[in-house]
Design a protein around this motif. Sequence first.
Motif, short mmCIF file in Angstrom:
data_model
loop_
_atom_site.label_atom_id
_atom_site.label_comp_id
_atom_site.label_asym_id
_atom_site.label_seq_id
_atom_site.Cartn_x
_atom_site.Cartn_y
_atom_site.Cartn_z
N GLU A 69 2.01 12.58 1.76
CA GLU A 69 2.59 12.35 3.09
C GLU A 69 1.55 11.74 4.03
OE1 GLU A 69 6.09 12.91 5.65
OE2 GLU A 69 5.73 12.72 3.51
N LYS A 70 0.36 12.29 4.02
CA LYS A 70 -0.72 11.74 4.85
C LYS A 70 -1.04 10.31 4.42
CE LYS A 70 -5.56 12.58 6.13
NZ LYS A 70 -6.66 13.55 6.13
N ALA A 71 -1.10 10.08 3.12
CA ALA A 71 -1.39 8.74 2.61
C ALA A 71 -0.34 7.73 3.08
CB ALA A 71 -1.46 8.77 1.08
N TYR A 72 0.93 8.13 3.03
CA TYR A 72 2.02 7.26 3.48
C TYR A 72 1.84 6.90 4.96
CZ TYR A 72 6.73 5.75 4.76
OH TYR A 72 7.79 5.03 5.25
N ILE A 73 1.61 7.89 5.79
CA ILE A 73 1.48 7.67 7.24
C ILE A 73 0.29 6.76 7.54
CG2 ILE A 73 0.90 8.84 9.42
CD1 ILE A 73 2.57 11.28 8.20
N LEU A 74 -0.83 7.00 6.88
CA LEU A 74 -2.01 6.16 7.10
C LEU A 74 -1.76 4.72 6.64
CD1 LEU A 74 -4.83 8.66 6.06
CD2 LEU A 74 -4.13 8.02 8.39
N MET A 117 -5.78 14.30 13.70
CA MET A 117 -4.38 14.58 13.92
C MET A 117 -3.54 13.36 13.49
SD MET A 117 -2.77 16.13 17.37
CE MET A 117 -1.22 15.51 17.88
N LEU A 118 -2.35 13.66 12.99
CA LEU A 118 -1.44 12.63 12.49
C LEU A 118 -0.06 12.75 13.15
CD1 LEU A 118 -1.92 12.94 8.63
CD2 LEU A 118 -2.65 11.02 10.03
N ASP A 158 -7.82 -2.93 18.56
CA ASP A 158 -6.57 -2.58 19.24
C ASP A 158 -5.93 -1.34 18.61
OD1 ASP A 158 -6.77 -4.67 21.06
OD2 ASP A 158 -5.38 -5.98 19.97
N GLY A 159 -5.85 -1.33 17.29
CA GLY A 159 -5.25 -0.20 16.58
C GLY A 159 -6.06 1.06 16.76
N TYR A 160 -7.36 0.93 16.67
CA TYR A 160 -8.25 2.08 16.83
C TYR A 160 -8.06 2.72 18.21
CZ TYR A 160 -12.58 4.75 17.25
OH TYR A 160 -13.50 5.76 17.47
N GLN A 161 -8.11 1.90 19.24
CA GLN A 161 -8.00 2.43 20.61
C GLN A 161 -6.60 2.96 20.91
OE1 GLN A 161 -10.61 0.33 23.63
NE2 GLN A 161 -10.54 -1.23 21.99
N TYR A 162 -5.58 2.29 20.39
CA TYR A 162 -4.19 2.72 20.61
C TYR A 162 -3.95 4.09 19.97
CZ TYR A 162 0.96 2.55 20.22
OH TYR A 162 2.31 2.81 20.27
N MET A 163 -4.37 4.25 18.73
CA MET A 163 -4.15 5.52 18.05
C MET A 163 -4.96 6.65 18.69
SD MET A 163 -1.78 5.32 15.71
CE MET A 163 -0.90 4.45 17.00
N LEU A 164 -6.17 6.35 19.13
CA LEU A 164 -6.96 7.37 19.85
C LEU A 164 -6.25 7.79 21.13
CD1 LEU A 164 -10.77 6.49 19.69
CD2 LEU A 164 -9.55 8.34 18.51
N VAL A 218 -5.58 8.40 12.11
CA VAL A 218 -5.03 7.06 11.99
C VAL A 218 -5.98 6.05 12.63
CG1 VAL A 218 -3.08 5.55 12.49
CG2 VAL A 218 -2.68 7.98 12.06
N ALA A 219 -6.57 6.41 13.76
CA ALA A 219 -7.53 5.53 14.43
C ALA A 219 -8.66 5.15 13.48
CB ALA A 219 -8.08 6.20 15.69
#
Length: 195
Positions: free
Chosen positions: A47-52, A1-2, A72-78, A85-86
């Motif tokens: 669009e997906k590429a931009y967001i990622l 999900m994004l 930190d980023g992995y856990q935050y996005m999850l 994104v995670a």
Amino acid sequence: MLPTRIEAEELLREAERCNPGPWGNHSRVAAHCAESIAKQCVGLDPEKAYILGLLHDIGRKFGVRHLGHVSDGYQYMLSLGYDEVAKICLTHSFNNQKISEYVGKQDVTAEEMDLIINRLSTIKYDEYDKLIQLCDALAGSEGVLDIVERMQDVKKRYGFYPQAKWDKNVDLLKYFENLAQKNIYLVVDKERFHL
């Protein structure tokens, strides 16, 4: 999900308020590069590429950390339900899926290190993982950089740059040039795109 593009841009602005620095604009340049390249490659969603690209370094929200920004980023996005994104938060720093190739301090707890190693070992990289790795290596904080010059700068700042990672970045540049059938620096408008 994004998240949506608008939601992703707000997440980045909020993160910059927590930890201001050039990493925010680096993320914007990476997003520009990812979107531009994806537009030229069949099967990739710009669009997906931009967001990622925009959120690959979102873990920097939580302070000045090196390897820590990955977990930190992995856990935050999850925690927000953004599993795609995670994944990118985790994979963008490991071109060859090896923790030993990380350039920077390994400032993580034993639990964070286990998380990174365990997740890396189970992930199958896709085109978006590869794309964001390339764009991370192209993105400066003011514009698009020559990939070799950027790697030389990182090597100068940290005292080393693993040859396998260096080679992989060059291979990724060639790989996406082949997919796009164009020079990547022209695709991302290296000479004219500036923040």
